[in-house]
Design a protein around this motif. Sequence first.
Motif, PDB file in Angstrom:
ATOM      1  N   ILE A 171      -6.951  43.636 133.604  1.00 27.88           N
ATOM      2  CA  ILE A 171      -8.033  42.905 134.278  1.00 27.88           C
ATOM      3  C   ILE A 171      -8.732  41.970 133.301  1.00 27.88           C
ATOM      4  N   ILE A 172      -9.020  42.484 132.102  1.00 26.73           N
ATOM      5  CA  ILE A 172      -9.658  41.648 131.077  1.00 26.73           C
ATOM      6  C   ILE A 172      -8.755  40.478 130.718  1.00 26.73           C
ATOM      7  N   ASP A 173      -7.490  40.769 130.487  1.00 27.61           N
ATOM      8  CA  ASP A 173      -6.529  39.711 130.119  1.00 27.61           C
ATOM      9  C   ASP A 173      -6.465  38.633 131.197  1.00 27.61           C
ATOM     10  N   GLU A 174      -6.322  39.063 132.428  1.00 28.92           N
ATOM     11  CA  GLU A 174      -6.158  38.125 133.537  1.00 28.92           C
ATOM     12  C   GLU A 174      -7.420  37.295 133.752  1.00 28.92           C
ATOM     13  N   THR A 175      -8.575  37.932 133.689  1.00 26.30           N
ATOM     14  CA  THR A 175      -9.831  37.212 133.927  1.00 26.30           C
ATOM     15  C   THR A 175     -10.079  36.170 132.852  1.00 26.30           C
ATOM     16  N   LEU A 176      -9.865  36.535 131.591  1.00 28.40           N
ATOM     17  CA  LEU A 176     -10.061  35.579 130.502  1.00 28.40           C
ATOM     18  C   LEU A 176      -9.076  34.416 130.605  1.00 28.40           C
ATOM     19  N   TYR A 177      -7.877  34.706 131.060  1.00 27.76           N
ATOM     20  CA  TYR A 177      -6.886  33.644 131.238  1.00 27.76           C
ATOM     21  C   TYR A 177      -7.371  32.632 132.275  1.00 27.76           C
ATOM     22  N   TYR A 178      -7.870  33.146 133.387  1.00 27.49           N
ATOM     23  CA  TYR A 178      -8.358  32.232 134.431  1.00 27.49           C
ATOM     24  C   TYR A 178      -9.645  31.520 134.021  1.00 27.49           C
ATOM     25  N   LEU A 179     -10.382  32.115 133.093  1.00 27.10           N
ATOM     26  CA  LEU A 179     -11.575  31.447 132.566  1.00 27.10           C
ATOM     27  C   LEU A 179     -11.219  30.361 131.553  1.00 27.10           C
ATOM     28  N   GLY A 180      -9.961  30.337 131.143  1.00 34.12           N
ATOM     29  CA  GLY A 180      -9.525  29.301 130.205  1.00 34.12           C
ATOM     30  C   GLY A 180      -9.663  29.675 128.751  1.00 34.12           C
ATOM     31  N   VAL A 181      -9.857  30.962 128.452  1.00 32.34           N
ATOM     32  CA  VAL A 181      -9.984  31.405 127.066  1.00 32.34           C
ATOM     33  C   VAL A 181      -8.594  31.530 126.452  1.00 32.34           C
ATOM     34  N   GLU A 182      -8.396  30.821 125.343  1.00 32.83           N
ATOM     35  CA  GLU A 182      -7.098  30.827 124.671  1.00 32.83           C
ATOM     36  C   GLU A 182      -7.257  31.287 123.225  1.00 32.83           C
ATOM     37  N   ASN A 183      -6.190  31.825 122.689  1.00 34.62           N
ATOM     38  CA  ASN A 183      -6.160  32.201 121.279  1.00 34.62           C
ATOM     39  C   ASN A 183      -5.583  31.038 120.493  1.00 34.62           C
ATOM     40  N   VAL A 184      -6.475  30.153 120.033  1.00 36.17           N
ATOM     41  CA  VAL A 184      -6.053  28.936 119.325  1.00 36.17           C
ATOM     42  C   VAL A 184      -6.444  29.066 117.860  1.00 36.17           C
ATOM     43  N   SER A 185      -5.473  28.950 116.971  1.00 33.58           N
ATOM     44  CA  SER A 185      -5.752  29.068 115.543  1.00 33.58           C
ATOM     45  C   SER A 185      -6.319  27.764 114.999  1.00 33.58           C
ATOM     46  N   SER A 186      -6.879  27.825 113.795  1.00 35.25           N
ATOM     47  CA  SER A 186      -7.443  26.615 113.174  1.00 35.25           C
ATOM     48  C   SER A 186      -6.354  25.589 112.909  1.00 35.25           C
ATOM     49  N   SER A 187      -5.154  26.041 112.567  1.00 35.83           N
ATOM     50  CA  SER A 187      -4.055  25.099 112.324  1.00 35.83           C
ATOM     51  C   SER A 187      -3.641  24.389 113.609  1.00 35.83           C
ATOM     52  N   GLN A 188      -3.704  25.097 114.732  1.00 29.99           N
ATOM     53  CA  GLN A 188      -3.405  24.465 116.020  1.00 29.99           C
ATOM     54  C   GLN A 188      -4.479  23.456 116.393  1.00 29.99           C
ATOM     55  N   PHE A 189      -5.735  23.795 116.090  1.00 27.64           N
ATOM     56  CA  PHE A 189      -6.828  22.853 116.338  1.00 27.64           C
ATOM     57  C   PHE A 189      -6.618  21.552 115.563  1.00 27.64           C
ATOM     58  N   GLN A 190      -6.111  21.676 114.357  1.00 27.89           N
ATOM     59  CA  GLN A 190      -5.921  20.506 113.505  1.00 27.89           C
ATOM     60  C   GLN A 190      -4.958  19.487 114.134  1.00 27.89           C
ATOM     61  N   LYS A 191      -4.054  19.967 114.961  1.00 31.55           N
ATOM     62  CA  LYS A 191      -3.041  19.085 115.554  1.00 31.55           C
ATOM     63  C   LYS A 191      -3.496  18.453 116.869  1.00 31.55           C
ATOM     64  N   MET A 192      -4.663  18.856 117.373  1.00 33.10           N
ATOM     65  CA  MET A 192      -5.131  18.359 118.671  1.00 33.10           C
ATOM     66  C   MET A 192      -6.065  17.178 118.508  1.00 33.10           C
ATOM     67  N   GLY A 193      -6.025  16.264 119.466  1.00 37.13           N
ATOM     68  CA  GLY A 193      -6.976  15.169 119.510  1.00 37.13           C
ATOM     69  C   GLY A 193      -8.313  15.666 120.020  1.00 37.13           C
ATOM     70  N   TRP A 194      -9.366  14.880 119.767  1.00 34.59           N
ATOM     71  CA  TRP A 194     -10.696  15.339 120.153  1.00 34.59           C
ATOM     72  C   TRP A 194     -10.837  15.488 121.661  1.00 34.59           C
ATOM     73  N   ASP A 195     -10.197  14.640 122.428  1.00 39.38           N
ATOM     74  CA  ASP A 195     -10.296  14.751 123.888  1.00 39.38           C
ATOM     75  C   ASP A 195      -9.795  16.114 124.361  1.00 39.38           C
ATOM     76  N   VAL A 196      -8.684  16.554 123.772  1.00 39.34           N
ATOM     77  CA  VAL A 196      -8.136  17.861 124.135  1.00 39.34           C
ATOM     78  C   VAL A 196      -9.064  18.973 123.668  1.00 39.34           C
ATOM     79  N   LEU A 197      -9.541  18.840 122.437  1.00 37.86           N
ATOM     80  CA  LEU A 197     -10.436  19.852 121.880  1.00 37.86           C
ATOM     81  C   LEU A 197     -11.719  19.971 122.683  1.00 37.86           C
ATOM     82  N   GLU A 198     -12.287  18.834 123.042  1.00 36.69           N
ATOM     83  CA  GLU A 198     -13.532  18.865 123.789  1.00 36.69           C
ATOM     84  C   GLU A 198     -13.343  19.543 125.144  1.00 36.69           C
ATOM     85  N   GLY A 199     -12.184  19.314 125.753  1.00 31.23           N
ATOM     86  CA  GLY A 199     -11.900  19.985 127.016  1.00 31.23           C
ATOM     87  C   GLY A 199     -11.862  21.495 126.859  1.00 31.23           C
TER      88      GLY A 199
END
Length: 593
Positions: A171-199
């Motif tokens: 239930i926790i896993d599913e609810t957080l998924y639908y809320l848009g919570v992702e496990n994004v590392s700092s290295s993955q953040f580095q590869k994203m543009g600001w528009d994506v990050l801001e979203g």
Amino acid sequence: MMSENIEYAEEIITKWDVDATTIPPLFTQENRKEAKKFVKSVTDLQSAMKFYVKENPSSEMIIRAQNLMQSAMKRLEKEFHSILKTNTKTILHPESVSLRLSNYRASTSTTSSRTSFSDFDNEASSSEDENEVPEVSEVVMTDLKVIADCMINSGYGKECVRIYKIIRKSIIDETLYYLGVENVSSSQFQKMGWDVLEGKVKKWLTAVKTAVKTLFHGERILCDHVFSASDSIRESCFAEISRDNALTLLGFAENLAKCKKILSPEKMFRFLDIYDAISELWVDIEIIFSFDSLSVVKSQAVTSLLKLGEAVRTMLSQFESAIEKDSPKTTVPGGGIHPLTRYVMNYLVFLADYSGTLADIVADWPVPVHAPLPVSYFSSPTSEDGVSDYSPASAIAVRLAWIILMLLCKLDGKAGLYKDHVAHSYLFLANNLNYVVSKVKSSNLMLLMGSDWISQRESKVKQYSTKYERVGWAKVLTSLPDDPTAEISFPEMREAFRKFNSGFEEAYRIQSSWVIPDSKLRDQIRVSLSKKIVPAYREFYEKHRNGIRDESIVRFAPEDWENYLSDLFYENCEGFGSSRATSYRISSPSVSH
């Protein structure tokens, strides 16, 4: 009597044998009495087993009782699984549970490692509003607790906990998924543009409050209630269900703060939003994750706040550096509001809305100067040596005051670029400082800067305005005699008119493109100039106009002069071609049309 207990238990348990076909659920409204009998039979069976183990360990009754107990546990295990699975998205959804006990109180006794939320049974029985909580929710949660207590007391707690963990974690896993919570590392953040990050940040900001106050809160309440019979079980159960997801949720902020490429002044407000969100939820985080085994979650929240604070300080330093490095050679036409002034003050207006958050972040971060701000600049509480006290409470006010001081120093340098006329420099300073004061007065900056600061800056605007008037209109102001009504010779009178005309035409020509964007300041300067010039000119005009027939000498009536003055200082003013002065033209070739 023990033998009778086993026989009675056998009758009830066999009736509800899990392997039997077409057996309906036991814990339903229709079978409520049967369920009560079933649980009692298990309790009696357990008592009988203890008796025979003590009195006659080799008795066949022990084996018979053990087989019955296994059968009973299978039935309870199935019932427990069915209740959890059936009601997961309705009654037992964390949101429903959280709303049910939204006014919980946490016990934080220092003598016990246990922190319990509001007792469900007590609240259910003391509720004054029958419609507040549907009865079925109380029944479902009570059934789960009864089954868990029974299985734990019978030595089958592991089976019960295993089912609970699997279903509730999903239930926790599913609810957080639908809320848009992702496990994004700092290295993955580095590869994203600001528009994506801001979203992703926007989704996180929407999700974090729901996740903490509803999802984890509700899950903690349910877990505490179902496994209230065992502190260790309820702790381990909730920890395993929530730990990883909570770390993912709160770790998002830390990983984002580590992304150096996005640290720029324009991004600061998103970081402050995240900092705000975690800070506001800190009390909830402390209570919900109060178990020792979940101290890592609280540590993650603290670490995220520290990293966000470091990122904000970095961006604030970049902002200050940008002001310092702004080209000193940039000016604006007409002495209007400089883009740097607009940028800095609009930025500070937004920052002031985060004053509480910023106060925490900059509390131990002094301004980058060798000495505190002088009292003459910033009206904060002062120490005995006459300089501003630098306390955590005033830290953000001092910081913003310092930034404004940096801006004003830059504007002083830019004012010197108006080499066409000194009065132009003073008008530029008056316009820009007035803009600064207006922004402070119309925002939360006013609470930080204080009324004394505003009064001092308003006086400075007045000084700049006065200097502008004195220098910009010097030839006009000095053209008439000190006593306009005094008797003078015709040549002296004619010379006075000539100087007045010449001075006015020159001032008008030079200042026809100058601007005062603020209507209040524009009116103040017009009124001030009018009071300084028109009365004296009217007296002189009335005294001597009849003695001069040459219209080239007396070019202006007092009313004309006021109309020309009212045409000055508009943004994009085109001089005499503007609609406000079409009927009043100076017929001198020295005046630009």
